[in-house]
Design a protein around this motif. Structure first.
Motif, PDB file in Angstrom:
ATOM      1  N   LEU A  18     -13.741  18.077  -1.397  1.00  0.00           N
ATOM      2  CA  LEU A  18     -13.903  18.824  -1.246  1.00  0.00           C
ATOM      3  C   LEU A  18     -15.358  19.067   0.490  1.00  0.00           C
ATOM      4  N   TYR A  19     -16.150  17.845   0.183  1.00  0.00           N
ATOM      5  CA  TYR A  19     -17.048  17.933   1.264  1.00  0.00           C
ATOM      6  C   TYR A  19     -16.241  17.130   2.019  1.00  0.00           C
ATOM      7  N   GLU A  20     -15.508  15.663   1.845  1.00  0.00           N
ATOM      8  CA  GLU A  20     -14.862  15.507   3.723  1.00  0.00           C
ATOM      9  C   GLU A  20     -14.067  16.603   4.502  1.00  0.00           C
ATOM     10  N   ILE A  21     -13.265  18.037   3.502  1.00  0.00           N
ATOM     11  CA  ILE A  21     -12.853  18.828   4.256  1.00  0.00           C
ATOM     12  C   ILE A  21     -13.524  19.307   4.802  1.00  0.00           C
ATOM     13  N   ALA A  22     -14.393  20.051   4.157  1.00  0.00           N
ATOM     14  CA  ALA A  22     -16.061  20.875   5.098  1.00  0.00           C
ATOM     15  C   ALA A  22     -16.751  20.478   5.898  1.00  0.00           C
TER      16      ALA A  22
ATOM     17  N   VAL B 148      -5.180  21.574   6.949  1.00  0.00           N
ATOM     18  CA  VAL B 148      -6.014  21.039   6.303  1.00  0.00           C
ATOM     19  C   VAL B 148      -5.406  21.719   4.890  1.00  0.00           C
ATOM     20  N   GLN B 149      -5.701  23.425   5.665  1.00  0.00           N
ATOM     21  CA  GLN B 149      -5.438  24.450   4.148  1.00  0.00           C
ATOM     22  C   GLN B 149      -4.165  24.737   4.339  1.00  0.00           C
TER      23      GLN B 149
ATOM     24  N   VAL C 193      -8.929  11.039  -0.406  1.00  0.00           N
ATOM     25  CA  VAL C 193     -10.170  11.531   0.247  1.00  0.00           C
ATOM     26  C   VAL C 193      -9.557  10.856   1.254  1.00  0.00           C
ATOM     27  N   LYS C 194      -9.141   9.281   1.134  1.00  0.00           N
ATOM     28  CA  LYS C 194      -8.742   8.519   2.213  1.00  0.00           C
ATOM     29  C   LYS C 194      -8.137   9.029   3.236  1.00  0.00           C
TER      30      LYS C 194
END
Length: 299
Positions: A77-81, A91-92, A103-104
Motif C-alpha cells: 500500500l505504501y509503495e502504491i501511495a 494499479v487500481q 512489492v517487487k
C-alpha cells in the motif's frame, strides 16, 4: 488520547482494514491533540517507529476508499501511495480485475519511471547546454562583427585616390568559430530529433501495453460467456428431462401388454438410446482420462 492509544494498539494486531484505521487515528492525533514536537514522544510511548507512522498516515490519505485496498499489506500500500497519480489509477484498475501487485512489481515500476525521467532530464540538460553554447557563439559572432565595423572605421582616408576600398579584417580564429557554430547547430538539430524519437517510442510502448491488457480482458469475458452459455444449456436440458419424466411414468404394465410387437420394439429401441445417452453423460462428470498422452472418455 488514552482511548485512541488503546485502539491503535488493538488494530496493530490485525491486518487489512486495520492499516487504514491506524492511519486515520494517527493523523487525527498529529493534527488535533499534540503540541509541536510531542508527536514523536507519543509514538515512542506506543512503540511505533516514526517511519511506520508516516506510512500509515500516507496510506489513509491516499486511499480513503478501503474496499479496494484492505486485503493488501502495508508495504504494498505504501509503495502504491508513493506512485504518481496516473500510475496509481492503472494499479487500481489491475487490483479491481483481481491482479494484485507485489512489492517487487511496484518497486520495479518506480525504477523504470525514474530511469525514464532521468533519461529525459539528461536529454533536456544536454539540449540546454548546447543551446547555451550556441548563444555564446552567437554573441561571439556579434562581437566579431562589431570589431570588424570598428576596424573599418579606423582605416585612414586615402588622400590621392578617388575610390575608397573597405577591407574586411577577420580574426585569426574566425573560420574555426564559424565551422564550430555550424557543427553545434547540426548537433542540436539531431538531439531534438532524438528526443522526439524516444518520446514516440515511449508512447508506442505504452499503447502496446494497454492493448495487451485489453486483449486479456476480452479473453476473460469470452471464457465467462462460454461458461454462462453452458450453464444455460444445462438448465434447459434439465427442464426438458423434468417435463419428459411424468409422461414416461404414465406407462403401465397393462399398456405394455396392450401394445403390438412393433410398438414394443420401437419403445424399447428409444429406451436403449436414452439409457446409452444417460450413461455417456454420467461418465463425463468424472472428466476425461489420459492414457499414454491421449484423451478418452470413460463409457
Amino acid at each position: 488520547m488514552d482511548k485512541i492509544t488503546t485502539e491503535i494498539k488493538t488494530y496493530q494486531s490485525i491486518g487489512g482494514q486495520a492499516i487504514f484505521e491506524i492511519g486515520r487515528r494517527l493523523k487525527w492525533v498529529k493534527e488535533h491533540d499534540l503540541a509541536h514536537g510531542q508527536f514523536g514522544s507519543w509514538l515512542e510511548s506506543i512503540k511505533m517507529q516514526p517511519r511506520q507512522a508516516q506510512r500509515f498516515m500516507r496510506i489513509a490519505t491516499e486511499f480513503p476508499n478501503t474496499t479496494t485496498w484492505s486485503h493488501l499489506g502495508t508495504r504494498v500500500l505504501y509503495e502504491i501511495a508513493t506512485l504518481p497519480e496516473s500510475e496509481q489509477r492503472e494499479v487500481q484498475e489491475k487490483i479491481e480485475r483481481g491482479n494484485d501487485p507485489t512489492v517487487k512489481e511496484i518497486t520495479d515500476l518506480k525504477h523504470r519511471l525514474k530511469q525514464r525521467d532521468q533519461e529525459l532530464a539528461d536529454k533536456d540538460a544536454q539540449i540546454a547546454d548546447q543551446q547555451a553554447e550556441l548563444e555564446d557563439n552567437r554573441r561571439t559572432q556579434l562581437e566579431l562583427n562589431r570589431r570588424n565595423a570598428e576596424l573599418s572605421k579606423q582605416q585612414p582616408e586615402p588622400k590621392v585616390i578617388t575610390k575608397t576600398v573597405t577591407k574586411e579584417v577577420k580574426p585569426d580564429d574566425y573560420d574555426q568559430l564559424k565551422e564550430r557554430l555550424a557543427q553545434l547547430e547540426e548537433q542540436s538539430k539531431k538531439d531534438k530529433e532524438d528526443v522526439a524519437y524516444y518520446q514516440r517510442e515511449l508512447q508506442a510502448s505504452e499503447n502496446r501495453r494497454k492493448q495487451s491488457e485489453s486483449d486479456d480482458h476480452l479473453k476473460e469475458l469470452e471464457l465467462k460467456r462460454k461458461k454462462r452459455d453452458a450453464q444455460i444449456d444445462a438448465y434447459s436440458v434439465s427442464l426438458k428431462i423434468t417435463d419428459f419424466l411424468p409422461e414416461l411414468q404414465k406407462i403401465t404394465q397393462d399398456d405394455i401388454q396392450s401394445m403390438g410387437e412393433e410398438a414394443q420394439h420401437n419403445l424399447r429401441t428409444r429406451i436403449d438410446m436414452v439409457r446409452q445417452t444417460i450413461d455417456n453423460i454420467d461418465a463425463m462428470f468424472d472428466g476425461p482420462r489420459v492414457i499414454e498422452g491421449e484423451i478418452t472418455n470413460e463409457n
